[in-house]
Design a protein around this motif. Structure first.
Motif, mmCIF file in Angstrom:
data_model
loop_
_atom_site.group_PDB
_atom_site.id
_atom_site.type_symbol
_atom_site.label_atom_id
_atom_site.label_comp_id
_atom_site.label_asym_id
_atom_site.label_seq_id
_atom_site.Cartn_x
_atom_site.Cartn_y
_atom_site.Cartn_z
ATOM 1 N N GLN A 1 16.584 9.577 4.462
ATOM 2 C CA GLN A 1 16.803 8.254 3.875
ATOM 3 C C GLN A 1 18.294 7.889 3.891
ATOM 4 O O GLN A 1 18.648 6.738 4.131
ATOM 5 C CB GLN A 1 16.253 8.187 2.438
ATOM 6 N N HIS A 2 19.162 8.863 3.635
ATOM 7 C CA HIS A 2 20.597 8.614 3.733
ATOM 8 C C HIS A 2 20.968 8.220 5.169
ATOM 9 O O HIS A 2 21.725 7.272 5.384
ATOM 10 C CB HIS A 2 21.414 9.856 3.362
ATOM 11 N N LEU A 3 20.460 8.970 6.131
ATOM 12 C CA LEU A 3 20.773 8.692 7.535
ATOM 13 C C LEU A 3 20.265 7.322 7.956
ATOM 14 O O LEU A 3 20.952 6.583 8.669
ATOM 15 C CB LEU A 3 20.183 9.776 8.436
ATOM 16 N N GLU A 4 19.074 6.991 7.511
ATOM 17 C CA GLU A 4 18.493 5.684 7.824
ATOM 18 C C GLU A 4 19.333 4.567 7.209
ATOM 19 O O GLU A 4 19.637 3.565 7.856
ATOM 20 C CB GLU A 4 17.061 5.650 7.288
ATOM 21 N N HIS A 5 19.733 4.751 5.962
ATOM 22 C CA HIS A 5 20.570 3.770 5.289
ATOM 23 C C HIS A 5 21.907 3.630 6.023
ATOM 24 O O HIS A 5 22.364 2.523 6.300
ATOM 25 C CB HIS A 5 20.802 4.186 3.826
ATOM 26 N N LYS A 6 22.526 4.754 6.347
ATOM 27 C CA LYS A 6 23.810 4.764 7.051
ATOM 28 C C LYS A 6 23.718 3.995 8.363
ATOM 29 O O LYS A 6 24.563 3.132 8.651
ATOM 30 C CB LYS A 6 24.238 6.211 7.305
ATOM 31 N N HIS A 7 22.713 4.275 9.147
ATOM 32 C CA HIS A 7 22.511 3.600 10.430
ATOM 33 C C HIS A 7 22.409 2.091 10.233
ATOM 34 O O HIS A 7 23.069 1.318 10.931
ATOM 35 C CB HIS A 7 21.241 4.155 11.099
ATOM 36 N N ASN A 8 21.615 1.664 9.284
ATOM 37 C CA ASN A 8 21.386 0.236 9.052
ATOM 38 C C ASN A 8 22.590 -0.462 8.424
ATOM 39 O O ASN A 8 22.918 -1.589 8.797
ATOM 40 C CB ASN A 8 20.149 0.030 8.183
ATOM 41 N N ILE A 9 23.254 0.187 7.479
ATOM 42 C CA ILE A 9 24.369 -0.483 6.804
ATOM 43 C C ILE A 9 25.551 -0.651 7.750
ATOM 44 O O ILE A 9 26.278 -1.643 7.673
ATOM 45 C CB ILE A 9 24.768 0.207 5.477
ATOM 46 N N TYR B 1 6.336 -4.015 2.584
ATOM 47 C CA TYR B 1 7.318 -3.078 2.068
ATOM 48 C C TYR B 1 7.997 -3.667 0.841
ATOM 49 O O TYR B 1 8.290 -4.849 0.797
ATOM 50 C CB TYR B 1 8.388 -2.771 3.119
ATOM 51 N N ALA B 2 8.251 -2.821 -0.131
ATOM 52 C CA ALA B 2 9.003 -3.242 -1.315
ATOM 53 C C ALA B 2 10.464 -2.959 -1.045
ATOM 54 O O ALA B 2 10.809 -1.910 -0.517
ATOM 55 C CB ALA B 2 8.529 -2.463 -2.531
ATOM 56 N N CYS B 3 11.315 -3.894 -1.392
ATOM 57 C CA CYS B 3 12.721 -3.760 -1.031
ATOM 58 C C CYS B 3 13.598 -3.551 -2.248
ATOM 59 O O CYS B 3 13.504 -4.267 -3.228
ATOM 60 C CB CYS B 3 13.159 -5.029 -0.313
ATOM 61 N N ASN B 4 14.427 -2.515 -2.196
ATOM 62 C CA ASN B 4 15.508 -2.410 -3.167
ATOM 63 C C ASN B 4 16.800 -2.392 -2.372
ATOM 64 O O ASN B 4 16.775 -2.570 -1.163
ATOM 65 C CB ASN B 4 15.334 -1.197 -4.094
ATOM 66 N N ILE B 5 17.925 -2.213 -3.000
ATOM 67 C CA ILE B 5 19.174 -2.331 -2.261
ATOM 68 C C ILE B 5 19.382 -1.225 -1.249
ATOM 69 O O ILE B 5 20.173 -1.375 -0.345
ATOM 70 C CB ILE B 5 20.396 -2.369 -3.204
ATOM 71 N N PHE B 6 18.701 -0.112 -1.393
ATOM 72 C CA PHE B 6 18.957 1.007 -0.503
ATOM 73 C C PHE B 6 17.986 1.126 0.653
ATOM 74 O O PHE B 6 18.361 1.408 1.751
ATOM 75 C CB PHE B 6 18.972 2.315 -1.290
ATOM 76 N N GLU B 7 16.715 0.949 0.412
ATOM 77 C CA GLU B 7 15.774 1.206 1.483
ATOM 78 C C GLU B 7 14.463 0.496 1.233
ATOM 79 O O GLU B 7 14.194 0.017 0.150
ATOM 80 C CB GLU B 7 15.515 2.704 1.602
ATOM 81 N N LEU B 8 13.654 0.427 2.258
ATOM 82 C CA LEU B 8 12.316 -0.135 2.139
ATOM 83 C C LEU B 8 11.334 1.005 1.972
ATOM 84 O O LEU B 8 11.404 2.000 2.674
ATOM 85 C CB LEU B 8 11.971 -0.920 3.403
ATOM 86 N N GLU B 9 10.440 0.858 1.047
ATOM 87 C CA GLU B 9 9.442 1.895 0.820
ATOM 88 C C GLU B 9 8.070 1.257 0.825
ATOM 89 O O GLU B 9 7.880 0.183 0.277
ATOM 90 C CB GLU B 9 9.670 2.567 -0.531
ATOM 91 N N LYS B 10 7.121 1.933 1.448
ATOM 92 C CA LYS B 10 5.752 1.420 1.417
ATOM 93 C C LYS B 10 5.246 1.472 -0.015
ATOM 94 O O LYS B 10 5.510 2.426 -0.731
ATOM 95 C CB LYS B 10 4.834 2.256 2.312
ATOM 96 N N PRO B 11 4.507 0.420 -0.438
ATOM 97 C CA PRO B 11 3.951 0.471 -1.789
ATOM 98 C C PRO B 11 2.931 1.596 -1.897
ATOM 99 O O PRO B 11 2.323 1.995 -0.919
ATOM 100 C CB PRO B 11 3.292 -0.901 -1.960
ATOM 101 N N SER B 12 2.768 2.106 -3.099
ATOM 102 C CA SER B 12 1.827 3.197 -3.308
ATOM 103 C C SER B 12 0.392 2.703 -3.088
ATOM 104 O O SER B 12 0.108 1.516 -3.132
ATOM 105 C CB SER B 12 1.968 3.738 -4.728
ATOM 106 N N GLU B 13 -0.521 3.632 -2.851
ATOM 107 C CA GLU B 13 -1.934 3.295 -2.673
ATOM 108 C C GLU B 13 -2.461 2.506 -3.859
ATOM 109 O O GLU B 13 -3.159 1.538 -3.709
ATOM 110 C CB GLU B 13 -2.776 4.565 -2.513
#
Length: 130
Positions: free
Chosen positions: A44-52, A112-124
């Protein structure tokens, strides 16, 4: 490695624009090089780093001005995550969930639910309640 697209809120990008004008903030942040070497970036850090780095030219410029001449890559990212987490924890993670219009505009799935850091799939359970 393929990373998913992350939407960063305007308030987050504005904050980055502000803090990147102060390289001393990164240089003086109380994290030792030894502590930085112990920091392990998650996917998740790497993904955030790449995108930011794609989303924020000012952060990219700051990164190139500091790394490696004034600080290590690991220390830069540890300081970055510490500063941004502290700030937005204080602000209760302002970024709202993306609307369908905003999601379409930024080429991200509205599921996807969005917060400032990453997108996460909503729970079941969240999907079944809708």
């Amino acid at each position: 490695v393929s990373f998913k697209k992350i939407f960063f809120s305007p308030s987050y990008l504005s904050y980055l624009s502000h803090i990147t004008k102060e390289p001393a903030l990164f240089l003086a942040y109380p994290v030792t090089e030894e502590a930085a070497q112990l920091f392990i970036m998650t996917f998740q850090h790497l993904e955030h780093k790449h995108n930011i780095l794609e989303a924020s030219e000012c952060l990219l410029e700051l990164y190139h001005s500091l790394v490696p001449n004034k600080m290590s890559k690991k220390r830069f990212w540890l300081v970055y995550f510490c500063i941004t987490t502290e700030k937005f924890s204080e602000m209760a993670l302002l970024s709202p969930r993306p609307t369908k219009t905003r999601a379409k505009r930024h080429n991200i799935s509205p599921d996807y639910a969005c917060n400032i850091f990453e997108l996460e799939k909503p729970s079941e359970s969240a999907r079944t309640r809708s």
